[in-house]
Design an enzyme around this catalytic site. Structure first.
Site, short mmCIF file in Angstrom:
data_model
loop_
_atom_site.label_atom_id
_atom_site.label_comp_id
_atom_site.label_asym_id
_atom_site.label_seq_id
_atom_site.Cartn_x
_atom_site.Cartn_y
_atom_site.Cartn_z
N TYR A 58 0.82 -1.21 0.00
CA TYR A 58 0.00 0.00 0.00
C TYR A 58 0.86 1.27 0.00
CZ TYR A 58 -3.76 3.10 1.74
OH TYR A 58 -4.68 4.10 1.91
N LYS A 71 0.96 4.21 -2.90
CA LYS A 71 0.58 5.59 -2.66
C LYS A 71 1.71 6.56 -3.00
CE LYS A 71 -3.56 4.63 -1.56
NZ LYS A 71 -4.65 5.00 -2.51
#
Length: 250
Positions: free
Chosen positions: A142, A146
């Site tokens: 993740y 991002k």
């Protein structure tokens, strides 16, 4: 406003707040989401944003039926597993990258290319949990996804700026969404730990993210492109005070 805007992940959380605010301000909002339809929007398409063919078909359908898209908000995403690398299943890592990064790129490419051909438009990506994209944390799929979205924002801003298309990102801090509340209820997250390092000593509300995104999409931000705007209640400026005993006062 009257502009036609696509919001991915508009069924819940930050995406829902963005979709509702844009609709209230007069935009025709089309939601891309896998959740069941909700009334009141100009359109609602069940789209897996990581599926190239599905994204292209959805964009074509929207423009054929409703006219040219003027704005895009990427809010679709999946949360990251907080596992050590040796425990993080590659299937989970692949899914986080597929939705959070690939999905953002595919929707930007499909909508942005059309806007660039017309010489106008604006795109804004939300990157939930700004600390994950700009600092270190136990989110090994993740977090890199991002961070890559923030980089992608700058590259697309440079690519399409000469043709009148602006591309920006809003990076929320720890935001009081349904997903975060579930984490708190499950004991995985502690609200005090999340909010204490923030300069404003609180969590962020979804409506605050929506307001920032609407600003970046709108005419008031006509001279802004390629930026990543943290909307994090001052988490990024406050967390670096922790080695010195934390923020003073309050």
């Amino acid at each position: 406003m009257g502009d036609l805007v696509i919001v991915t992940g508009g069924a819940s959380g930050i995406g829902a707040a963005v979709a509702a605010l844009l609709r209230a301000r007069g935009c025709r909002v089309v939601v891309f989401d896998l959740a069941p339809d909700q009334p009141g929007f100009a359109g609602w398409l069940r789209v897996d944003v990581s599926d190239e063919a599905a994204v292209e078909a959805a964009l074509a359908k929207v423009e054929d039926g409703l006219g040219p898209v003027c704005g895009l908000v990427n809010a679709a995403g999946v949360l990251g597993k907080m596992h050590a690398p040796q425990r993080l299943q590659m299937s989970d890592w692949d899914r986080e990258i597929a939705v959070d990064l690939r999905g953002t790129y595919l929707t930007c490419r499909a909508a942005g290319a059309r806007m660039a051909a017309r010489g106008a438009g604006s795109s804004s990506s939300t990157s939930p949990r700004s600390p994950a994209g700009m600092t270190s944390g136990p989110l090994h799929g993740y977090g890199p996804a991002k961070a890559a979205v923030i980089s992608l924002t700058t590259t697309l801003a440079g690519e399409w700026g000469p043709r009148g298309v602006r591309v920006n990102a809003a990076s929320p801090g720890f935001t009081r969404t349904e997903a975060l509340e579930k984490g708190i209820e499950a004991g995985v997250l502690d609200p005090g730990t999340l909010s204490r390092p923030s300069a404003l000593r609180r969590l962020v509300e979804p409506g605050e993210i929506a307001a920032a995104v609407a600003f970046l999409l709108g005419p008031e931000a006509s001279g802004i492109t390629g930026v990543n705007l943290p909307v994090d209640a001052g988490y990024l400026v406050g967390v670096t005070w922790q080695p010195y005993g934390g923020l003073r006062g309050g």
